[in-house]
Design a protein around this motif. Structure first.
Motif, PDB file in Angstrom:
ATOM      1  N   ARG A  14      30.527 -39.235  13.924  1.00 42.73           N
ATOM      2  CA  ARG A  14      30.926 -39.658  15.279  1.00 42.73           C
ATOM      3  C   ARG A  14      30.678 -41.152  15.474  1.00 42.73           C
ATOM      4  NH1 ARG A  14      27.378 -39.050  19.932  1.00 42.73           N
ATOM      5  NH2 ARG A  14      28.517 -39.035  21.907  1.00 42.73           N
ATOM      6  N   VAL A  15      29.508 -41.628  15.005  1.00 45.76           N
ATOM      7  CA  VAL A  15      29.190 -43.048  15.139  1.00 45.76           C
ATOM      8  C   VAL A  15      30.087 -43.888  14.230  1.00 45.76           C
ATOM      9  CG1 VAL A  15      27.386 -44.786  14.881  1.00 45.76           C
ATOM     10  CG2 VAL A  15      26.811 -42.529  15.773  1.00 45.76           C
ATOM     11  N   GLY A  37      37.019 -34.457  14.254  1.00 47.08           N
ATOM     12  CA  GLY A  37      36.290 -33.916  13.112  1.00 47.08           C
ATOM     13  C   GLY A  37      35.390 -32.771  13.521  1.00 47.08           C
ATOM     14  N   VAL A  38      35.239 -31.799  12.621  1.00 48.40           N
ATOM     15  CA  VAL A  38      34.326 -30.676  12.831  1.00 48.40           C
ATOM     16  C   VAL A  38      33.520 -30.510  11.547  1.00 48.40           C
ATOM     17  CG1 VAL A  38      34.098 -28.250  13.474  1.00 48.40           C
ATOM     18  CG2 VAL A  38      36.087 -29.561  14.261  1.00 48.40           C
ATOM     19  N   ASP A  39      32.232 -30.236  11.675  1.00 48.83           N
ATOM     20  CA  ASP A  39      31.416 -29.998  10.494  1.00 48.83           C
ATOM     21  C   ASP A  39      30.289 -29.041  10.837  1.00 48.83           C
ATOM     22  OD1 ASP A  39      31.204 -31.337   7.601  1.00 48.83           O
ATOM     23  OD2 ASP A  39      29.182 -30.877   8.299  1.00 48.83           O
ATOM     24  N   GLY A  40      29.899 -28.249   9.854  1.00 49.21           N
ATOM     25  CA  GLY A  40      28.830 -27.287  10.078  1.00 49.21           C
ATOM     26  C   GLY A  40      27.452 -27.894  10.079  1.00 49.21           C
ATOM     27  N   ASP A  41      27.310 -29.150   9.645  1.00 49.62           N
ATOM     28  CA  ASP A  41      26.019 -29.834   9.610  1.00 49.62           C
ATOM     29  C   ASP A  41      25.919 -30.736  10.835  1.00 49.62           C
ATOM     30  OD1 ASP A  41      24.017 -31.853   9.128  1.00 49.62           O
ATOM     31  OD2 ASP A  41      24.018 -31.292   7.016  1.00 49.62           O
ATOM     32  N   PRO A  42      25.007 -30.453  11.763  1.00 52.33           N
ATOM     33  CA  PRO A  42      24.946 -31.248  12.997  1.00 52.33           C
ATOM     34  C   PRO A  42      24.611 -32.718  12.754  1.00 52.33           C
ATOM     35  CG  PRO A  42      23.054 -29.773  12.830  1.00 52.33           C
ATOM     36  CD  PRO A  42      24.004 -29.369  11.754  1.00 52.33           C
ATOM     37  N   ALA A  43      23.780 -32.991  11.758  1.00 49.12           N
ATOM     38  CA  ALA A  43      23.409 -34.379  11.485  1.00 49.12           C
ATOM     39  C   ALA A  43      24.595 -35.163  10.958  1.00 49.12           C
ATOM     40  CB  ALA A  43      22.248 -34.423  10.497  1.00 49.12           C
ATOM     41  N   GLN A  44      25.341 -34.575  10.023  1.00 45.17           N
ATOM     42  CA  GLN A  44      26.494 -35.282   9.480  1.00 45.17           C
ATOM     43  C   GLN A  44      27.586 -35.444  10.530  1.00 45.17           C
ATOM     44  OE1 GLN A  44      27.829 -34.751   5.413  1.00 45.17           O
ATOM     45  NE2 GLN A  44      26.208 -33.265   5.050  1.00 45.17           N
ATOM     46  N   ALA A  45      27.778 -34.449  11.374  1.00 43.55           N
ATOM     47  CA  ALA A  45      28.773 -34.580  12.443  1.00 43.55           C
ATOM     48  C   ALA A  45      28.405 -35.722  13.383  1.00 43.55           C
ATOM     49  CB  ALA A  45      28.887 -33.266  13.212  1.00 43.55           C
ATOM     50  N   ARG A  46      27.117 -35.884  13.651  1.00 42.37           N
ATOM     51  CA  ARG A  46      26.668 -36.967  14.537  1.00 42.37           C
ATOM     52  C   ARG A  46      26.876 -38.329  13.873  1.00 42.37           C
ATOM     53  NH1 ARG A  46      20.566 -37.482  17.195  1.00 42.37           N
ATOM     54  NH2 ARG A  46      21.075 -39.173  18.697  1.00 42.37           N
ATOM     55  N   LEU A  47      26.571 -38.432  12.569  1.00 41.49           N
ATOM     56  CA  LEU A  47      26.789 -39.688  11.847  1.00 41.49           C
ATOM     57  C   LEU A  47      28.278 -40.034  11.794  1.00 41.49           C
ATOM     58  CD1 LEU A  47      24.301 -39.199   8.869  1.00 41.49           C
ATOM     59  CD2 LEU A  47      24.089 -40.888  10.704  1.00 41.49           C
ATOM     60  N   THR A  91      33.784 -35.733  17.294  1.00 42.29           N
ATOM     61  CA  THR A  91      33.321 -34.813  16.245  1.00 42.29           C
ATOM     62  C   THR A  91      32.361 -33.819  16.880  1.00 42.29           C
ATOM     63  OG1 THR A  91      31.418 -36.182  15.621  1.00 42.29           O
ATOM     64  CG2 THR A  91      33.490 -36.596  14.463  1.00 42.29           C
ATOM     65  N   ARG A  92      32.316 -32.651  16.312  1.00 43.25           N
ATOM     66  CA  ARG A  92      31.414 -31.632  16.828  1.00 43.25           C
ATOM     67  C   ARG A  92      30.926 -30.768  15.686  1.00 43.25           C
ATOM     68  NH1 ARG A  92      35.837 -27.656  19.645  1.00 43.25           N
ATOM     69  NH2 ARG A  92      37.668 -28.700  18.789  1.00 43.25           N
ATOM     70  N   CYS A  93      29.857 -30.056  15.934  1.00 39.04           N
ATOM     71  CA  CYS A  93      29.268 -29.174  14.930  1.00 39.04           C
ATOM     72  C   CYS A  93      29.675 -27.734  15.231  1.00 39.04           C
ATOM     73  CB  CYS A  93      27.750 -29.311  14.940  1.00 39.04           C
ATOM     74  SG  CYS A  93      26.917 -28.183  13.808  1.00 39.04           S
ATOM     75  N   LEU A 117      26.942 -44.948  22.974  1.00 33.01           N
ATOM     76  CA  LEU A 117      27.279 -43.522  22.987  1.00 33.01           C
ATOM     77  C   LEU A 117      26.093 -42.703  23.471  1.00 33.01           C
ATOM     78  CD1 LEU A 117      29.149 -42.955  19.586  1.00 33.01           C
ATOM     79  CD2 LEU A 117      30.076 -42.504  21.852  1.00 33.01           C
ATOM     80  N   ARG A 118      26.372 -41.681  24.218  1.00 27.88           N
ATOM     81  CA  ARG A 118      25.327 -40.720  24.563  1.00 27.88           C
ATOM     82  C   ARG A 118      25.122 -39.777  23.387  1.00 27.88           C
ATOM     83  NH1 ARG A 118      23.889 -39.858  29.851  1.00 27.88           N
ATOM     84  NH2 ARG A 118      24.948 -41.168  31.406  1.00 27.88           N
ATOM     85  N   PRO A 119      23.898 -39.376  23.093  1.00 28.08           N
ATOM     86  CA  PRO A 119      23.690 -38.404  22.007  1.00 28.08           C
ATOM     87  C   PRO A 119      24.417 -37.102  22.309  1.00 28.08           C
ATOM     88  CG  PRO A 119      21.607 -39.396  22.691  1.00 28.08           C
ATOM     89  CD  PRO A 119      22.637 -39.796  23.712  1.00 28.08           C
ATOM     90  N   PRO A 120      24.884 -36.387  21.282  1.00 24.54           N
ATOM     91  CA  PRO A 120      25.524 -35.093  21.521  1.00 24.54           C
ATOM     92  C   PRO A 120      24.559 -34.129  22.212  1.00 24.54           C
ATOM     93  CG  PRO A 120      25.784 -35.796  19.230  1.00 24.54           C
ATOM     94  CD  PRO A 120      24.820 -36.727  19.854  1.00 24.54           C
ATOM     95  N   ALA A 121      25.117 -33.177  22.918  1.00 22.95           N
ATOM     96  CA  ALA A 121      24.282 -32.222  23.653  1.00 22.95           C
ATOM     97  C   ALA A 121      23.353 -31.455  22.723  1.00 22.95           C
ATOM     98  CB  ALA A 121      25.180 -31.258  24.427  1.00 22.95           C
ATOM     99  N   ALA A 122      23.804 -31.205  21.469  1.00 20.89           N
ATOM    100  CA  ALA A 122      22.991 -30.421  20.540  1.00 20.89           C
ATOM    101  C   ALA A 122      21.983 -31.265  19.777  1.00 20.89           C
ATOM    102  CB  ALA A 122      23.906 -29.699  19.542  1.00 20.89           C
TER     103      ALA A 122
END
Length: 665
Positions: free
Chosen positions: A219-220, A207-217, A233-235, A103-108
């Motif tokens: 996603r994986v 999925g959507v979450d206000g915490d960027p770290a949790q949204a990234r986890l 998933t996105r933040c 996976l490519r890391p999210p843009a944020a």
């Protein structure tokens, strides 16, 4: 060992985790070994040490194996990053490299520096040889173990229950997309993928979450756990940004944040999502609820986890009434206390459907009693199977105990209280017939007690010399072959059910006494399977069952059929031609016998059953003592029965008094 090791520090607790020992052992090493590394900072009460020096010392003293670095040896470097988000992004970066294709890391996502890239490479090397799913699961467990108080995680059984309820309402209709607008680590979406795993094509997971770290986890986790499902998933701040999927979704599963006053009410006064009323400032949960409804397709279903106060707070009465009046609220299910964080309250599951059916009844399910005895034998856990069965039966139109279908007009009062227990509690109509039956039961129990006492009173005390009595031990009888000692054990995966066992249920003997008069049991077929697999022991008729927990020591002859023995319970299986079981039980229960055989070798005080004393007596004397013991047991049962009948009679009288139905005229 690289140069980065010199800058990484460990406290005593982290050294203990690295070595796989307790913190006390590390403190002992500091005192005993002069060459233990010197602290490089911290305080006298909480010193810290350099990772490189600590690792070298542990290897030198053979406290850890000199093998290629595994996760336990590399993880201290991740902990040294300190902040929760930074650690989460490192774990997520490793997970993205484990996926196929990567996976490519999210843009944020933050741009990694050289140290972070080196750490990711070390972690990948440490988990080499594991499957991608296992490796990432281990990393997640390490990360959450450090931040367990900051990151509440939705229990998987709760997520599965929500998905099952959504499927029960939706029926056979295909599910194209599942959304969790507050996805956290993605547990609800993983449960949805499992629920509809047989569907082709499988549903997309969003999925959507206000915490960027949790949204990234999350996603994986979704990509590794269910690579066949399209997932994303996105933040975002869902309420303020009014984040909506491109198309309406079929299922929403959500456990939104609670008690957040700064949710944007002032900015969202005229938001079109508030179909059933503008949520009050103190009711952010009702804002999330209406957001979930707003993104559903016309035949969509939402299951939302909410605190119990949302069902009754006065500020939300107007919105609750609007949901009931429109017929979108299909069910409210109360969970047992302790089912999910926060563990001090019993959460509710609200089941909603997009298609409005004005005036339709609301199904209430009180699952607060759906508990099962934990496999440790002490305390209870949520009986998720029983809860799901009860809720699904109620949604099908059945009325199992603890459920009710309440017409909408009965709910639209000044409170519109949607707490399940207020609607599932049956108000008993007590009349003359029940009072007469209660008095008849009391009189019958009194006769039984009188008969048992009359027989027991015919026995006479004879002079004995306690100091001159001849005793032997259970161990001696075992060595002679007159009895066998069968020790109970708790099956590792068994979750015992509670209450009165049905005809196909088998009673479970535990080493603790319930405070709620709840008897653990298992389905007989399951108990027999466990016995056949060598994972459980069942009693036989005539066994003397002994509870060996010192605080709950007890012994009795099992005559009511087989039961399952658990830890700290034992069955003594005597040869009835040599040793009368009722005589044996009478001897074991003699005052002081359990205290004399108690063992205090561990933190738990137990009775060593082989050290219990048994009076040495010929067979005829055994039979006489055994018969007297049977009469004593009969008297005790009659006495307990009288107490139960008296309690029931008192309840009937209290009900009549409360209804004004008891008159002395």
């Amino acid at each position: 060992m690289d140069s980065h090791d010199d800058s990484v520090t460990l406290n005593l607790a982290r050294i203990a985790r690295l070595a796989g020992v307790g913190r006390a052992a590390v403190s002992n090493w500091r005192r005993r070994y002069p060459d233990f590394p010197q602290s490089v900072g911290g305080t006298d009460a909480s010193p810290v040490f350099g990772l490189g020096e600590v690792e070298a010392w542990l290897l030198r003293h053979k406290k850890i194996e000199d093998t290629p670095r595994d996760l336990s040896r590399v993880w201290p470097k991740v902990e040294d990053l300190g902040d929760r988000e930074g650690m989460a992004h490192v774990v997520a970066a490793v997970g993205e490299r484990l996926t196929e294709p990567a996976l490519r890391p999210p843009a944020a996502a933050p741009e990694p520096d050289g140290t972070t890239r080196a750490l990711v490479a070390e972690l990948l090397e440490a988990v080499r040889g594991q499957s991608a799913v296992e490796a990432f699961s281990d990393l997640m467990e390490c990360w959450h173990g450090v931040h367990v108080r900051q990151v509440p995680v939705t229990p998987e059984p709760l997520a599965r229950a929500a998905a099952v309820l959504a499927a029960g309402v939706r029926g056979a209709s295909p599910v194209r997309e599942v959304l969790d607008p507050a996805c956290g680590l993605g547990t609800f979406l993983l449960a949805a993928a499992d629920q509809w795993s047989g569907q082709l094509p499988p549903p997309a997971l969003v999925g959507v979450d206000g915490d960027p770290a949790q949204a990234r986890l999350a996603r994986v986790r979704l990509r590794l756990g269910h690579p066949g499902n399209a997932s994303d998933t996105r933040c975002a701040d869902v309420l303020r940004a009014a984040v909506r999927p491109p198309l309406p979704v079929d299922v929403v599963l959500c456990y939104p944040p609670s008690n957040e006053r700064d949710w944007g009410r002032g900015e969202l006064m005229s938001d079109p999502r508030w179909t059933y009323g503008l949520p009050p400032l103190a009711e952010p949960e009702l804002a999330w609820l209406q957001h979930c409804l707003s993104v559903l397709a016309t035949d969509g279903v939402a299951v939302v986890v909410l605190p119990p106060a949302v069902a009754a707070r006065r500020a939300g009465r107007r919105i609750r009434a609007g949901l009931v009046r429109a017929g979108v609220l299909r069910a409210v299910v109360a969970l047992p206390v302790g089912s999910a964080p926060p563990y001090g309250v019993g959460l509710h599951l609200w089941v909603l459907a997009k298609d409005e059916q004005p005036g339709s009844p609301v199904v209430f399910v009180d699952g607060s009693d759906c508990r099962a005895t934990s496999s440790s034998g002490r305390g209870t856990v949520t009986n998720w199977d029983g809860l799901r069965e009860r809720a699904l039966a109620a949604l099908r139109g059945e009325e199992p105990p603890g459920t009710a279908q309440v017409p909408a007009e009965d709910l639209l009062d000044d409170e519109t209280d949607l707490t399940p227990s207020r609607h599932t509690t049956v108000r008993r109509a007590v009349g003359p017939g029940e009072l007469r039956r209660a008095w008849a039961d009391w009189d019958g129990a009194l006769v039984d007690l009188t008969d048992a006492a009359r027989v027991l009173s015919t026995y006479r005390a004879v002079a004995t010399d306690p100091d001159g009595a001849d005793f032997t031990l259970v161990a001696d009888w075992e060595r002679s072959g007159a009895l066998r000692v069968v020790s109970g054990r708790t099956p590792a995966q068994a979750q015992f059910r509670q209450g009165s066992a049905p005809r196909d249920g088998l009673r479970v003997v535990t080493a603790w006494r319930s405070e709620r008069d709840e008897t653990p049991w298992l389905p007989t077929a399951q108990a027999l399977e466990l016995e056949a697999a060598g994972q459980a022991e069942l009693t036989e008729f005539g066994d003397v069952v002994v509870v060996t927990a010192a605080g709950d020591f007890d012994a009795w002859v099992e005559t009511a059929g087989p039961c399952l023995l658990t830890a700290q319970t034992v069955a003594l299986r005597p040869d009835p031609e040599v040793l009368d079981p009722f005589f044996l039980a009478a001897c074991l229960r003699a005052p002081g016998n359990g205290r004399g055989a108690a063992s205090h070798a561990s933190t738990t005080s137990r009775v060593d059953v082989r050290r219990l004393r048994v009076l040495r007596a010929p067979r005829e004397r055994q039979r006489a003592v055994g018969e007297a013991y049977r009469q004593y047991v009969r008297f005790q049962a009659a006495l307990a029965g009288l107490g139960e009948r008296g309690e029931h009679l008192g309840t009937v009288l209290a009900d009549l008094l409360g209804q004004g139905g008891l008159s002395g005229e």
